[in-house]
Design an enzyme around this catalytic site. Structure first.
Site, PDB file in Angstrom:
ATOM      1  N   LYS A 112       0.815  -1.306  -0.246  1.00  0.00           N
ATOM      2  CA  LYS A 112       0.040  -0.134  -0.012  1.00  0.00           C
ATOM      3  C   LYS A 112       0.900   1.247   0.086  1.00  0.00           C
ATOM      4  CE  LYS A 112      -4.080  -2.061   1.184  1.00  0.00           C
ATOM      5  NZ  LYS A 112      -5.450  -2.402   2.227  1.00  0.00           N
ATOM      6  N   ARG A 149      -3.470 -10.706   4.318  1.00  0.00           N
ATOM      7  CA  ARG A 149      -3.774 -10.329   3.041  1.00  0.00           C
ATOM      8  C   ARG A 149      -2.671  -9.815   1.979  1.00  0.00           C
ATOM      9  NH1 ARG A 149      -6.181  -6.935  -0.630  1.00  0.00           N
ATOM     10  NH2 ARG A 149      -7.454  -7.548  -2.155  1.00  0.00           N
TER      11      ARG A 149
HETATM   12  C1  9MG Z   1      -9.833  -5.547  -1.348  1.00  0.00           C
HETATM   13  N1  9MG Z   1      -8.809  -5.164  -0.310  1.00  0.00           N
HETATM   14  C2  9MG Z   1      -7.830  -4.096  -0.705  1.00  0.00           C
HETATM   15  N2  9MG Z   1      -7.125  -3.862   0.705  1.00  0.00           N
HETATM   16  C3  9MG Z   1      -8.085  -4.581   1.620  1.00  0.00           C
HETATM   17  C4  9MG Z   1      -7.651  -4.658   2.955  1.00  0.00           C
HETATM   18  O1  9MG Z   1      -6.894  -4.094   3.691  1.00  0.00           O
HETATM   19  N3  9MG Z   1      -8.593  -5.700   3.474  1.00  0.00           N
HETATM   20  C5  9MG Z   1      -9.616  -6.342   2.937  1.00  0.00           C
HETATM   21  N4  9MG Z   1     -10.408  -7.146   3.601  1.00  0.00           N
HETATM   22  N5  9MG Z   1      -9.705  -6.113   1.525  1.00  0.00           N
HETATM   23  C6  9MG Z   1      -8.759  -5.530   0.934  1.00  0.00           C
END
Ligand code: 9MG
Length: 283
Positions: free
Chosen positions: A228, A263
């Site tokens: 990010k 994730r």
């Molecule tokens: C789709 N998406 C993009 N960033 C995310 C994040 O931090 N958490 C979740 N659950 N989905 C995300």
């Protein structure tokens, strides 16, 4: 910062069970032309499935499939197009023993995806779209409720907090309460602070440092800070392809504070980092 052991917990995902007493890696599979890091790479379902299989081989226990980019300024995608992108990939991957999560806010897509073999609903809008709460309750599937303010296009205007962790907790609790009132079972709820969504760099870092406060809410916790922008800002403007190490560092800090689902785009690096970290703390 507080170090917490992960509690003994399992998450039932259709016929599959996730052991949340260990960190689980959720591999990101964007079947979009315009996602910020991998846009356009996996629009072709054959390439998407190949990439998912590689992430599974690298240690992912969950594949998160998304057909709409949620980066600020991304093009609007109607539900028909989201369905066209996502469902063939779900159908193909449902042949494998892996948990499939769907990154979408659209109840219609989720119903079709569950029919095609998907298990988890990952909603960056926290089940706020019309019909979302009812659909999740009816389908009785695990839901990831993420914190965001506004919409991806407007969220940066809402990045104002006195105490970011406290306010994120309060706002997440409101969505959790709405979910419980709609009949969603507590054991199907996963919470997520929404790194990068309506938060600036300083707020993301504060939230990361105090993730244990969210863990104390009592629900499984997902951390998603992969590649990010705030990681790039800390690394003096590193572009998305050069943020993997920074992301792994933040994800390890998340696991230490209770996150049981990570994730990430960088599954192999994350898997290696967890292995070495576990060996080091157990030595
Ligand atoms: C789709 N998406 C993009 N960033 C995310 C994040 O931090 N958490 C979740 N659950 N989905 C995300």
């Amino acid at each position: 910062m507080r170090l917490v052991p992960l509690p003994m917990r399992t998450l039932q995902c259709g016929p599959l069970k996730l052991d949340l007493s260990e960190p689980n890696i959720m591999g990101i599979l964007n079947v979009t032309p315009d996602s910020f890091s991998d846009g356009g790479q996996y629009l072709n379902p054959v390439h998407a499935v190949e990439h998912a299989l590689q992430m599974m081989a690298d240690g992912a226990t969950i594949i998160d499939i998304g057909g709409e980019s949620t980066r600020p300024g991304a093009a609007f995608v109607g539900v028909e197009e989201e369905i066209r992108r996502v469902i063939p990939v779900v159908q193909a991957l449902s042949e494998y023993e892996v948990v499939l999560s769907i990154d979408s806010s659209e109840p219609q897509l989720i119903r079709e995806a569950v029919r095609a073999g998907a298990h988890i609903w990952n909603d960056v809008r926290g089940l706020t779209r019309p019909g979302a709460l009812q659909t999740a309750a009816e389908l009785a599937i695990p839901v990831i409720i993420m914190h965001m303010r506004g919409e991806p296009a407007t969220m940066n205007d809402f990045a104002q907090y006195d105490d970011v962790s406290r306010e994120v907790m309060q706002e997440l609790q409101q969505r959790v309460d709405a979910a419980l009132s709609a009949g969603i079972h507590a054991e199907n709820i996963i919470i997520d602070p929404g790194f990068g969504f309506a938060k600036n760099t300083r707020q993301n870092l504060e939230l990361l440092q105090e993730l244990y406060r969210l863990d104390a809410m009592g629900y499984p916790l997902l951390s998603g800070l992969s590649r990010k922008r705030f990681i790039g800002e800390v690394l003096q403007g590193a572009d998305a392809q050069h943020r993997a190490v920074g992301s792994v560092a933040g994800h390890l800090l998340s696991i230490q504070q209770g996150a049981s689902i990570i994730r990430t785009h960088d599954v192999k690096a994350m898997h290696d980092a967890i292995s070495i970290w576990r060996a080091m703390i157990q030595a």
